[in-house]
Motif scaffolding. Structure first.
Motif, PDB file in Angstrom:
ATOM      1  N   THR A 229     -36.321  41.027  81.468  1.00  0.00           N
ATOM      2  CA  THR A 229     -37.386  40.613  82.855  1.00  0.00           C
ATOM      3  C   THR A 229     -37.663  41.922  83.654  1.00  0.00           C
ATOM      4  OG1 THR A 229     -35.389  40.627  84.056  1.00  0.00           O
ATOM      5  CG2 THR A 229     -36.235  38.316  82.754  1.00  0.00           C
ATOM      6  N   GLU A 230     -37.190  43.237  83.172  1.00  0.00           N
ATOM      7  CA  GLU A 230     -37.692  44.251  84.012  1.00  0.00           C
ATOM      8  C   GLU A 230     -38.206  45.348  82.964  1.00  0.00           C
ATOM      9  OE1 GLU A 230     -34.149  45.580  85.755  1.00  0.00           O
ATOM     10  OE2 GLU A 230     -34.397  44.010  87.745  1.00  0.00           O
ATOM     11  N   VAL A 231     -38.741  44.973  81.854  1.00  0.00           N
ATOM     12  CA  VAL A 231     -39.553  45.531  80.896  1.00  0.00           C
ATOM     13  C   VAL A 231     -40.775  45.390  80.594  1.00  0.00           C
ATOM     14  CG1 VAL A 231     -39.273  46.254  78.403  1.00  0.00           C
ATOM     15  CG2 VAL A 231     -37.037  45.833  79.567  1.00  0.00           C
ATOM     16  N   MET A 232     -41.595  46.268  80.423  1.00  0.00           N
ATOM     17  CA  MET A 232     -43.106  46.057  80.174  1.00  0.00           C
ATOM     18  C   MET A 232     -43.091  46.661  78.641  1.00  0.00           C
ATOM     19  SD  MET A 232     -46.675  48.073  81.531  1.00  0.00           S
ATOM     20  CE  MET A 232     -46.681  46.965  82.981  1.00  0.00           C
ATOM     21  N   ALA A 233     -43.869  46.328  77.744  1.00  0.00           N
ATOM     22  CA  ALA A 233     -44.195  46.530  76.527  1.00  0.00           C
ATOM     23  C   ALA A 233     -45.760  46.566  76.347  1.00  0.00           C
ATOM     24  CB  ALA A 233     -43.547  45.577  75.405  1.00  0.00           C
ATOM     25  N   ILE A 234     -46.222  47.576  75.542  1.00  0.00           N
ATOM     26  CA  ILE A 234     -47.674  47.782  75.271  1.00  0.00           C
ATOM     27  C   ILE A 234     -47.933  47.874  73.898  1.00  0.00           C
ATOM     28  CG2 ILE A 234     -49.831  48.960  76.084  1.00  0.00           C
ATOM     29  CD1 ILE A 234     -47.885  50.325  78.229  1.00  0.00           C
ATOM     30  N   GLY A 235     -48.686  47.243  73.343  1.00  0.00           N
ATOM     31  CA  GLY A 235     -49.126  47.237  71.943  1.00  0.00           C
ATOM     32  C   GLY A 235     -50.254  46.736  71.690  1.00  0.00           C
ATOM     33  N   ASP A 236     -50.765  47.061  70.320  1.00  0.00           N
ATOM     34  CA  ASP A 236     -52.072  46.389  69.646  1.00  0.00           C
ATOM     35  C   ASP A 236     -52.016  45.770  68.337  1.00  0.00           C
ATOM     36  OD1 ASP A 236     -51.456  48.822  68.136  1.00  0.00           O
ATOM     37  OD2 ASP A 236     -53.546  48.610  67.240  1.00  0.00           O
ATOM     38  N   ASN A 237     -51.049  45.723  67.603  1.00  0.00           N
ATOM     39  CA  ASN A 237     -50.853  45.204  66.375  1.00  0.00           C
ATOM     40  C   ASN A 237     -49.496  44.305  66.231  1.00  0.00           C
ATOM     41  OD1 ASN A 237     -51.836  44.677  63.672  1.00  0.00           O
ATOM     42  ND2 ASN A 237     -53.036  46.747  63.988  1.00  0.00           N
ATOM     43  N   MET A 253     -53.609  45.949  74.273  1.00  0.00           N
ATOM     44  CA  MET A 253     -54.648  46.848  74.470  1.00  0.00           C
ATOM     45  C   MET A 253     -55.930  46.240  74.240  1.00  0.00           C
ATOM     46  SD  MET A 253     -53.116  49.796  74.674  1.00  0.00           S
ATOM     47  CE  MET A 253     -54.186  50.964  74.874  1.00  0.00           C
ATOM     48  N   ALA A 254     -57.019  46.662  74.862  1.00  0.00           N
ATOM     49  CA  ALA A 254     -58.388  45.975  74.537  1.00  0.00           C
ATOM     50  C   ALA A 254     -58.867  46.009  73.168  1.00  0.00           C
ATOM     51  CB  ALA A 254     -59.253  46.780  75.467  1.00  0.00           C
ATOM     52  N   ASN A 255     -58.283  47.021  72.359  1.00  0.00           N
ATOM     53  CA  ASN A 255     -58.413  47.184  70.945  1.00  0.00           C
ATOM     54  C   ASN A 255     -57.532  46.204  70.002  1.00  0.00           C
ATOM     55  OD1 ASN A 255     -57.325  49.613  72.008  1.00  0.00           O
ATOM     56  ND2 ASN A 255     -56.538  49.414  69.947  1.00  0.00           N
ATOM     57  N   ALA A 256     -56.584  45.466  70.609  1.00  0.00           N
ATOM     58  CA  ALA A 256     -55.646  44.712  70.082  1.00  0.00           C
ATOM     59  C   ALA A 256     -56.320  43.503  69.214  1.00  0.00           C
ATOM     60  CB  ALA A 256     -54.501  44.149  70.997  1.00  0.00           C
ATOM     61  N   VAL A 257     -55.466  43.248  68.358  1.00  0.00           N
ATOM     62  CA  VAL A 257     -55.633  41.927  67.286  1.00  0.00           C
ATOM     63  C   VAL A 257     -55.745  40.842  68.097  1.00  0.00           C
ATOM     64  CG1 VAL A 257     -55.009  43.178  65.340  1.00  0.00           C
ATOM     65  CG2 VAL A 257     -53.247  41.823  66.319  1.00  0.00           C
ATOM     66  N   PRO A 258     -56.282  39.829  67.774  1.00  0.00           N
ATOM     67  CA  PRO A 258     -56.418  38.457  68.598  1.00  0.00           C
ATOM     68  C   PRO A 258     -54.935  37.939  68.933  1.00  0.00           C
ATOM     69  CG  PRO A 258     -58.151  38.284  67.229  1.00  0.00           C
ATOM     70  CD  PRO A 258     -57.290  39.632  66.692  1.00  0.00           C
ATOM     71  N   GLN A 259     -54.011  38.232  68.154  1.00  0.00           N
ATOM     72  CA  GLN A 259     -52.665  37.473  68.182  1.00  0.00           C
ATOM     73  C   GLN A 259     -52.068  38.047  69.311  1.00  0.00           C
ATOM     74  OE1 GLN A 259     -54.113  38.394  65.202  1.00  0.00           O
ATOM     75  NE2 GLN A 259     -53.240  37.586  63.501  1.00  0.00           N
ATOM     76  N   ILE A 260     -52.310  39.483  69.465  1.00  0.00           N
ATOM     77  CA  ILE A 260     -51.327  40.178  70.409  1.00  0.00           C
ATOM     78  C   ILE A 260     -52.135  39.991  71.790  1.00  0.00           C
ATOM     79  CG2 ILE A 260     -50.590  42.294  71.277  1.00  0.00           C
ATOM     80  CD1 ILE A 260     -49.270  41.243  68.684  1.00  0.00           C
ATOM     81  N   LYS A 261     -53.426  39.776  71.866  1.00  0.00           N
ATOM     82  CA  LYS A 261     -53.975  39.367  73.093  1.00  0.00           C
ATOM     83  C   LYS A 261     -53.436  37.949  73.784  1.00  0.00           C
ATOM     84  CE  LYS A 261     -58.008  42.335  72.777  1.00  0.00           C
ATOM     85  NZ  LYS A 261     -59.872  42.393  72.555  1.00  0.00           N
ATOM     86  N   ALA A 262     -53.510  37.311  72.616  1.00  0.00           N
ATOM     87  CA  ALA A 262     -53.302  35.765  73.142  1.00  0.00           C
ATOM     88  C   ALA A 262     -51.818  35.611  73.305  1.00  0.00           C
ATOM     89  CB  ALA A 262     -53.205  34.945  71.842  1.00  0.00           C
ATOM     90  N   LEU A 263     -50.825  36.446  73.222  1.00  0.00           N
ATOM     91  CA  LEU A 263     -49.308  36.364  73.727  1.00  0.00           C
ATOM     92  C   LEU A 263     -49.172  37.004  74.864  1.00  0.00           C
ATOM     93  CD1 LEU A 263     -47.492  36.891  70.149  1.00  0.00           C
ATOM     94  CD2 LEU A 263     -47.618  34.949  71.426  1.00  0.00           C
ATOM     95  N   ALA A 264     -50.104  38.022  75.179  1.00  0.00           N
ATOM     96  CA  ALA A 264     -49.770  39.263  76.420  1.00  0.00           C
ATOM     97  C   ALA A 264     -49.799  38.649  77.757  1.00  0.00           C
ATOM     98  CB  ALA A 264     -50.662  40.421  76.142  1.00  0.00           C
ATOM     99  N   TRP A 265     -49.175  39.113  78.613  1.00  0.00           N
ATOM    100  CA  TRP A 265     -49.207  38.700  80.007  1.00  0.00           C
ATOM    101  C   TRP A 265     -50.651  39.442  80.750  1.00  0.00           C
ATOM    102  CZ3 TRP A 265     -48.233  42.964  83.457  1.00  0.00           C
ATOM    103  CH2 TRP A 265     -48.159  42.678  85.074  1.00  0.00           C
ATOM    104  N   ARG A 266     -51.099  40.667  80.359  1.00  0.00           N
ATOM    105  CA  ARG A 266     -52.288  41.273  80.607  1.00  0.00           C
ATOM    106  C   ARG A 266     -53.001  42.159  79.359  1.00  0.00           C
ATOM    107  NH1 ARG A 266     -51.588  38.477  84.567  1.00  0.00           N
ATOM    108  NH2 ARG A 266     -51.560  39.166  86.620  1.00  0.00           N
ATOM    109  N   THR A 267     -53.951  42.362  79.551  1.00  0.00           N
ATOM    110  CA  THR A 267     -54.835  43.248  78.706  1.00  0.00           C
ATOM    111  C   THR A 267     -55.206  44.575  79.491  1.00  0.00           C
ATOM    112  OG1 THR A 267     -55.557  41.412  77.527  1.00  0.00           O
ATOM    113  CG2 THR A 267     -56.768  43.627  77.005  1.00  0.00           C
ATOM    114  N   THR A 268     -55.077  45.702  78.942  1.00  0.00           N
ATOM    115  CA  THR A 268     -55.570  47.041  79.445  1.00  0.00           C
ATOM    116  C   THR A 268     -56.753  47.225  78.497  1.00  0.00           C
ATOM    117  OG1 THR A 268     -54.811  49.134  80.222  1.00  0.00           O
ATOM    118  CG2 THR A 268     -53.700  48.265  78.163  1.00  0.00           C
ATOM    119  N   GLY A 269     -56.862  48.694  78.818  1.00  0.00           N
ATOM    120  CA  GLY A 269     -58.292  49.385  78.254  1.00  0.00           C
ATOM    121  C   GLY A 269     -57.962  49.613  76.932  1.00  0.00           C
TER     122      GLY A 269
END
Length: 300
Positions: A229-237, A253-269
């Protein structure tokens, strides 16, 4: 409060030149100065990953080979999950039956049975990272890149495995992309005990089931007494999926595959626009807001 940030490398922390930008490097320092630990989470092994951070004087912890080996900041191994030989042989049987080329990943390099295939796949990767390259330029870069990677060339994988070397991952390549690889993926999953993911359109990455970025990140966080609950994870694939699912503050990532974007709390550049730095600075701001009693302003 975010106490640990994990970032993928390719397509995430690394830019189009496969390097850590000055902006991302400074953001990692900013996080560390703010009391947030940073850990790299990659499908690469340590010799492939570490120099890119070393060039900036950064010494983070590393989740490598998708979670097969995890190192702390001083290089000590903290998590170790190789592929069992019996299961590995069944994996190779399935790959051979499908007619695809594959490579074996060891702690300090790669085992290949074909320089030609290795060069072709590296050329394709260079072209993907830098679309503006001509075919000749991509091949030249691939040839140069291979020179600096430890690769053991063997004639036959099963003969090589007779000596019981430790294999942490198998990577399969196919010109036809995920559509061509889908039947093999299903066959591999049916074997059981495997994690089958992807770090690009034209590959499958096969690890032991427990050798995934999410469980590895959770194990490392537990050693540091940090809850997920105190961890951030950043990825694209797709090989980032487990840590994107398990970390409370998951960032695509903004260049991430759709599946990762759909799961993420936020999207970055994008990775080419210092998207990791943007996410890190958001984490620092969130912590500052929480300390000031204004957490909801950042979360919502």
């Amino acid at each position: 409060m975010i106490k640990l940030i994990a970032s993928d490398l390719d397509g995430t922390l690394l830019n189009a030149d496969s390097e850590v930008s000055a902006g991302n490097a400074q953001a990692i320092r900013d996080a560390q100065q703010a009391g947030i630990e940073f850990i790299v989470a990659t499908g690469r092994n340590l010799p492939q990953a570490k120099p890119r951070l070393d060039r900036h004087g950064l010494k983070p912890a590393y989740i490598t080979i998708n979670g097969g080996l995890v190192y702390n900041e001083t290089g000590q191994i903290k998590v170790h999950v190789p592929l069992a030989k019996e299961r590995l042989l069944r994996v190779l049987d399935a790959i051979d039956a499908a007619g695809f080329y594959c490579e074996l990943v060891i702690a300090d390099g790669v085992v290949s049975n074909s320089y030609t295939h290795r060069l072709n796949d590296m050329t394709r990767a260079m072209k993907h990272m830098q679309p503006g390259l001509t075919a000749a330029e991509a091949k030249a870069k691939a040839e140069e890149h291979i020179k600096y990677l430890f690769t053991k060339y063997v004639t036959d994988y099963r003969t090589f495995l007779a000596a019981d070397p430790e294999i942490l991952k198998v990577v399969v390549f196919a010109d036809g992309g995920q559509a061509a690889l889908a039947p093999l993926k299903q066959r591999l999953l049916a074997l059981g005990g495997l994690a089958v993911t992807s770090s690009g359109e034209n590959n499958l990455e096969i690890n032991a089931e427990d050798a995934q970025k999410g469980p590895a990140l959770a194990a490392y966080a537990a050693l540091k007494q940090i809850p997920m609950t105190e961890v951030m994870a950043i990825g694209d694939n797709l090989n980032d999926e487990s840590m994107i699912r398990m970390a409370k503050y998951s960032v695509a990532m903004a260049n991430a595959v759709p599946q990762i974007k759909a799961l993420a709390w936020r999207t970055t550049g994008k990775n080419t626009d210092d998207g990791v730095a943007q996410a890190i600075h958001q984490a620092i701001l969130l912590n500052q807001q929480e300390e000031g009693g204004e957490r909801d302003a950042v979360l919502h």
